[in-house]
Design a protein around this motif. Sequence first.
Motif: not given
Length: 525
Positions: A84-94
């Motif tokens: 998901s877009l949100t999941g990818e954003l979570v990982r990008a923030i990390e």
Amino acid sequence: MSQPILIPILCDQLTRTISSLRGPAKDDTVILMAEVWDEATNVKHHQQKIALVFSAMRHFAGELEQAGWTVDYIKLDDDGNSDSLTGELVRAIERHDPREICVTEASEWRVRQMQDEWQEKFACPVEVLPDDRFICSHSEFAEWANDRKHLTMEHFYREMRRKTGLLMTDDGQGKMLPVGGEWNLDKENRQPPKDGEMDAPARPKFEPDEITRDVIALVADRFGSHFGRLEPMHWPVTRDQAEQAAEAFFTERLTQFGPYQDAMVHGSDDLYHSMLSTSINLGLLDPLDLCQRAEAAYDAGDAPLNSVEGFIRQIIGWREYIRGFYWHFMPDLESKNGLNAQRALPEFFWTGETDMRCLSDCIRSTHDNAHAHHIQRLMVLGNFCLLAGIDPRQVQDWFLIVYADAFEWVEMPNVVGMILYAEGGHLATKPYAASGNYINKMSDYCKECSYSVSKKTGEGACPFNPLYWHFMDRHRDLLEKNHRVGRIYSNWDRMGEDKQGEYLTSAQKFLDSLEPASEGWARYT
């Protein structure tokens, strides 16, 4: 790079000047782009559509990197967590520990709600910027729409002409008037094909490069069960290619686009149409720039006014209007069913296996090219769905699945409002219902069809003929009050009960013969 600004770019935001990229410095920014499984399978999109989107994204990421941006690009085939877009954003923030997230607003309701959730979900601030690639903002459309019973596109279109100055002239007394004295030249743009043939120049077709070939292999492997033919895939996937396609349209096909934009010819899929909607909707082309180039062609004497006005109306009129309508009526729009249509979509919408030559050809083009032009969609495929009373949710899903240019914001209001008259008449002032006579007039489909368009009822009659009157009869209570439709019922009443019965019996027999798309839905949705 310490605590950069993180900028997610969505798949239809492939524009170097998009609002989220205009402020930050390149050396202080990470751009996130991701091929997301959920976005490719929220419906099982046509294989060419997925290949087009992923290839265009990969090419755009490369262009950004060449321009000096840092791009964190997640390919579907090398990331097992791309859910998901949100999941990818979570990982990008990390990965990047950004001090801020800046994103241009999504074009679709579902994703826009997701963006609002980001502001609550993440510790760093999230700024959602307006998408100013459109001429009319959400607030402007809402102000125009307030207190109007019918949101007539023609009235909106005139406002957009005034706002942009396109095809406007000063009358010498300070008043701006439409060039040529008329706002809308649609009456000049309804020519049938000449003797059933049209020798339109072929549109440019672009051979896949290494990037596109890699994407095609990915789609074949991961999405091979989806609807449609994957190859050949010749859509423009870069801005340069899209510009070549636009230039070819303006120099080779614009002159005849106007008169023949409603014409249909069996086996001729492009005719004089621009074929630019995929590039516009992905962000590879600037819609206002295209309109200005069309206007320049008229000013230079290279294209007639009716063709140029028709092209401009489709973009600053219809496209802008549909986007405003979508946001004005969401989220309720998707569930509208004002005519209580309940019939399942027929299986032949997936297979093309029908003796109705018009439907078969439109579905073939859709399957092979992920494209059919607007009259094929409205007056053949859509007209059938309207007359047969097909469930609006199934029709929405089908249109969203099968067309390469279909994003929800443009697909849903066209289907719910324009095609199915399901949202209460705010968009269309009447249902776009027609018998076989319209298709016969505007195409060569009927000449070699198994059905006879001149036969109104009984064995061998064109199904559109009895279906038209079946539709009008079952919705009489609603439509007889419509000033654009009501007079038709005097013709119906003059037929008498016996003739009426023949129409209704023929229509019902045909409807009963339709095979529901149980196999198609199981396979493609």
